[in-house]
Design an enzyme around this catalytic site. Structure first.
Site, PDB file in Angstrom:
ATOM      1  N   ASP A  53       0.361  -1.533  -0.144  1.00 54.06           N
ATOM      2  CA  ASP A  53       0.161  -0.359  -0.056  1.00 54.06           C
ATOM      3  C   ASP A  53       0.668   1.388   0.248  1.00 54.06           C
ATOM      4  O   ASP A  53       2.097   1.113   0.632  1.00 54.06           O
ATOM      5  CB  ASP A  53      -0.690   0.396   1.481  1.00 54.06           C
ATOM      6  N   TYR A 111       7.111 -10.234   6.664  1.00 54.56           N
ATOM      7  CA  TYR A 111       7.112  -8.718   7.002  1.00 54.56           C
ATOM      8  C   TYR A 111       8.046  -8.225   8.277  1.00 54.56           C
ATOM      9  O   TYR A 111       7.675  -9.059   9.334  1.00 54.56           O
ATOM     10  CB  TYR A 111       5.342  -8.444   7.106  1.00 54.56           C
TER      11      TYR A 111
END
Length: 266
Positions: A53, A111
């Site tokens: 994003d 992540y």
């Protein structure tokens, strides 16, 4: 002869509207494609391992494209980096077999999420971490993180708007580490839902603030109720660290006892 090129890409996502091409917006995928086109006068279909994003960073995004250009991979890295903006860098390039696909061949991802727990923000870390100016109980956060491990239906840890129907995912490992005012979270799984990592991070922050009990994580996951989980942590603390294409790679990563500090990454 057409070759299948695999790129490993690092980027600072602050000034981009995410990875994926969007009309009228500056995106990482769009900039890489346009740079290639201006250099080689050729369009490519650049496929990423997944979207990131707006504001999200990557240390190891993977993309692939097929092209008939005749340039060695190491020379292609140099050529692209000479023309790309400084906040995007091609780290590696190699030629793969025709069946390789950066997204569909992937078997897992790691992540990183950074929380800056200080009453005063840092001008140097504002783009790379989520400032939490309230006291966090790190030990309770560590305890709560254990509840995310394993295979679960993470429907309640997905933001609305995702078309995904199968919401079962496996978290292989999740680690938290604190160094001075910085808390780092590293999570590895076979896949992640839309905003799942940011919601996990926000939930752990809410545990640290004693808004959520560490012992309730399992019940919250099982409830599949988004309202019972924590808030969605901000995008700027999130990094896509690595994409895996073999189970051995995942095992090697999750066997490490400690994780990288922000200083090592920057």
């Amino acid at each position: 002869m057409e070759k299948n090129y695999k790129l490993t890409i690092a980027y600072k996502g602050t000034d981009y509207s995410g990875w994926q091409v969007q009309p009228q917006l500056k995106t990482v995928q769009g900039v890489v494609k346009e740079t290639f086109k201006s250099m080689f006068k050729s369009e490519i279909r650049l496929m990423g391992s997944g979207r990131t994003d707006a504001g999200v960073h990557a240390l190891g995004q993977v993309a692939n494209f097929k092209s008939e250009i005749s340039i060695p991979p190491e020379k292609l890295v140099q050529a692209l980096n000479s023309n790309l903006p400084r906040d995007i860098r091609i780290k590696e390039c190699c030629i793969m077999d025709d069946e390789f696909h950066s997204r569909f061949s992937a078997v897992g991802k790691t992540y990183l999420y950074y929380i800056y727990n200080s009453r005063v923000g840092s001008p140097f870390l504002k783009d790379y971490s989520y400032l939490i100016p309230y006291r966090l109980d790190f030990h309770k956060m560590e305890k709560a993180a254990e509840g995310f491990k394993g295979e679960h239906d993470f429907f309640g840890f997905m933001s609305t708007g995702s078309p995904v129907k199968d919401t079962v995912r496996t978290i292989y490992d999740i680690k938290l580490q604190k160094q001075n005012d910085m808390i780092a979270m590293e999570v590895t799984g076979n896949g992640f839902l839309y905003n799942m990592v940011r919601i996990i991070a926000g939930t752990l922050i809410d545990v640290g603030r004693e808004k959520i009990h560490a012992e309730d994580i399992g019940k919250i996951i099982d409830s599949k109720d988004r309202s019972r989980g924590g808030h969605t942590a901000k995008a700027n603390g999130l990094f896509l660290k690595k994409v895996y294409y073999s189970e051995d790679e995942i095992l090697k990563c999750t066997s490490k006892k400690t994780l990288d500090t922000l200083g090592a990454l920057l």
